[in-house]
Design a protein around this motif. Structure first.
Motif, PDB file in Angstrom:
ATOM      1  N   PHE A 182      41.027  34.616  41.424  1.00 57.51           N
ATOM      2  CA  PHE A 182      41.174  35.548  40.280  1.00 57.51           C
ATOM      3  C   PHE A 182      40.732  34.411  39.190  1.00 57.51           C
ATOM      4  O   PHE A 182      41.000  34.970  38.188  1.00 57.51           O
ATOM      5  N   TYR A 183      39.907  33.662  39.470  1.00 53.14           N
ATOM      6  CA  TYR A 183      40.059  32.834  38.842  1.00 53.14           C
ATOM      7  C   TYR A 183      38.801  32.016  38.031  1.00 53.14           C
ATOM      8  O   TYR A 183      37.421  33.055  39.133  1.00 53.14           O
ATOM      9  N   ILE A 184      38.494  32.054  36.498  1.00 55.37           N
ATOM     10  CA  ILE A 184      37.071  32.452  36.357  1.00 55.37           C
ATOM     11  C   ILE A 184      36.558  30.971  35.863  1.00 55.37           C
ATOM     12  O   ILE A 184      37.188  30.482  35.167  1.00 55.37           O
ATOM     13  N   GLY A 249      35.871  42.321  28.320  1.00 59.81           N
ATOM     14  CA  GLY A 249      34.962  40.803  28.684  1.00 59.81           C
ATOM     15  C   GLY A 249      35.242  40.325  29.878  1.00 59.81           C
ATOM     16  O   GLY A 249      34.239  39.870  31.105  1.00 59.81           O
ATOM     17  N   LEU A 250      35.796  39.774  29.470  1.00 59.79           N
ATOM     18  CA  LEU A 250      36.836  38.955  31.233  1.00 59.79           C
ATOM     19  C   LEU A 250      36.553  39.224  32.447  1.00 59.79           C
ATOM     20  O   LEU A 250      35.774  38.841  33.509  1.00 59.79           O
ATOM     21  N   TYR A 251      36.855  40.282  32.540  1.00 61.80           N
ATOM     22  CA  TYR A 251      37.366  40.819  33.666  1.00 61.80           C
ATOM     23  C   TYR A 251      35.500  41.839  34.403  1.00 61.80           C
ATOM     24  O   TYR A 251      35.705  41.365  35.288  1.00 61.80           O
ATOM     25  N   ALA A 252      34.825  42.468  33.775  1.00 58.62           N
ATOM     26  CA  ALA A 252      33.314  41.637  33.213  1.00 58.62           C
ATOM     27  C   ALA A 252      32.399  40.471  34.235  1.00 58.62           C
ATOM     28  O   ALA A 252      31.724  40.754  35.520  1.00 58.62           O
ATOM     29  N   VAL A 257      29.790  38.382  38.468  1.00 62.98           N
ATOM     30  CA  VAL A 257      29.333  36.601  38.536  1.00 62.98           C
ATOM     31  C   VAL A 257      30.218  36.546  39.544  1.00 62.98           C
ATOM     32  O   VAL A 257      29.260  35.423  40.943  1.00 62.98           O
ATOM     33  N   TYR A 258      31.475  37.029  40.524  1.00 65.61           N
ATOM     34  CA  TYR A 258      32.274  35.992  41.497  1.00 65.61           C
ATOM     35  C   TYR A 258      32.671  36.488  42.427  1.00 65.61           C
ATOM     36  O   TYR A 258      33.105  36.702  43.448  1.00 65.61           O
ATOM     37  N   PHE A 264      29.242  41.690  48.556  1.00 63.37           N
ATOM     38  CA  PHE A 264      28.395  42.579  49.708  1.00 63.37           C
ATOM     39  C   PHE A 264      27.644  43.687  49.784  1.00 63.37           C
ATOM     40  O   PHE A 264      27.333  44.673  50.422  1.00 63.37           O
ATOM     41  N   GLY A 265      28.695  44.999  48.810  1.00 63.31           N
ATOM     42  CA  GLY A 265      28.409  46.137  48.118  1.00 63.31           C
ATOM     43  C   GLY A 265      26.798  45.971  47.868  1.00 63.31           C
ATOM     44  O   GLY A 265      25.713  47.037  48.274  1.00 63.31           O
TER      45      GLY A 265
END
Length: 286
Positions: A182-184, A249-252, A257-258, A264-265
């Motif tokens: 969970f690193y951006i 915004g970070l969450y989105a 992106v990652y 997969f979905g």
């Protein structure tokens, strides 16, 4: 290696967990602050565009406590794309080059809270099967825009206790995995305060690995609900709301992106709205 009974057992448990979490969240809405009607989940069935199976998409919007929360369940099957097969072959999944069939079931949850002091949260648990292999994966992580140390400690303490009976190193291993996963990279920071994450879990003992996955799912409500209850009525300012929207915004960015589950979905033709349920209702960038 058909594992029909095991697959049915796992899918049924994920569905039952989904039902319990939905009921708990609606009960929390009834206790929430404000005069507006308590939020309720809207439910619709989802289907894969190709292949078989589908699921249930449950989303609550504009509640007293939750600004947006989704709790989805799915059980899908079909054939993997060439790209997915190559990715799994690189991870060492046996037989994937010769037989593209797959089955997967799980629960996926993301909650974006109304009060900026209440942390956003993510949780999922899943089982994946191919003719040559099976494994479990999942985890949960906390995403406060305004971190409160005691809330972070409660969340992690609950997960540590859930992991302990299943492996002496499970919490430390899976916490470290969450910190990495969970690193951006393009922001040089984590998206939240972590939790646990694991994938490709196959110890050779299906019952033991399923028991651990159930323990992760069972730990979610005790880890998160006390935080939501504690913070849902706390006073907040315009500056707090601004910080919340920027953090979203970070969450989105991360999820688009990652996130492996999002990729997969969408790649396997699952309902796009269900896959993108994790995105916040409103976000902001500076």
């Amino acid at each position: 290696m058909k594992m029909q009974a095991e697959r049915e057992m796992a899918a049924a448990w994920f569905r039952e967990l989904r039902d319990r979490i939905v009921a708990a969240f609606e009960a929390l809405e009834d206790q929430g602050p404000g005069d507006q009607p308590a939020g309720r989940f809207e439910l619709r069935e989802t289907r894969r565009a190709e292949g078989g199976g589908g699921g249930l998409m449950s989303v609550m919007r504009e509640g007293r406590v939750f600004e947006k929360v989704g709790v989805n369940w799915s059980a899908v099957h079909g054939e993997l794309s060439d790209a997915a097969r190559k990715s799994m072959a690189a991870r060492g999944v046996p037989g994937i080059d010769s037989d593209p069939r797959f089955w997967a079931s799980g629960i996926s949850l993301v909650a974006h809270m109304r009060n900026p002091h209440a942390p956003a949260v993510h949780m999922n648990t899943r089982m994946f099967w191919t003719p040559g292999a099976w494994w479990f994966g999942g985890g949960t992580d906390l995403n406060p825009c305004l971190e409160i140390t005691e809330d972070t400690a409660h969340f992690h303490d609950t997960l540590r206790a859930a992991c302990a009976p299943h492996g002496v190193d499970y919490y430390d291993r899976f916490k470290a995995w969450a910190d990495e996963y969970f690193y951006i990279p393009h922001r040089g920071r984590a998206r939240g305060v972590g939790g646990i994450f694991y994938d490709d879990l196959n110890s050779g003992d299906w019952q033991a690995d399923f028991a651990f996955t159930k323990a992760v799912g069972e730990a979610f409500l005790p880890a998160f609900l006390p935080l939501a209850e504690r913070r849902m009525s706390q006073p907040w300012t315009d500056a707090d709301r601004e910080a919340q929207l920027i953090h979203r915004g970070l969450y989105a960015e991360y999820n688009l992106v990652y996130d492996r589950g999002t990729k997969f979905g969408l790649a396997t033709g699952h309902d796009a709205d269900a896959v993108l349920m994790s995105l916040p209702p409103m976000a902001k960038w500076v």
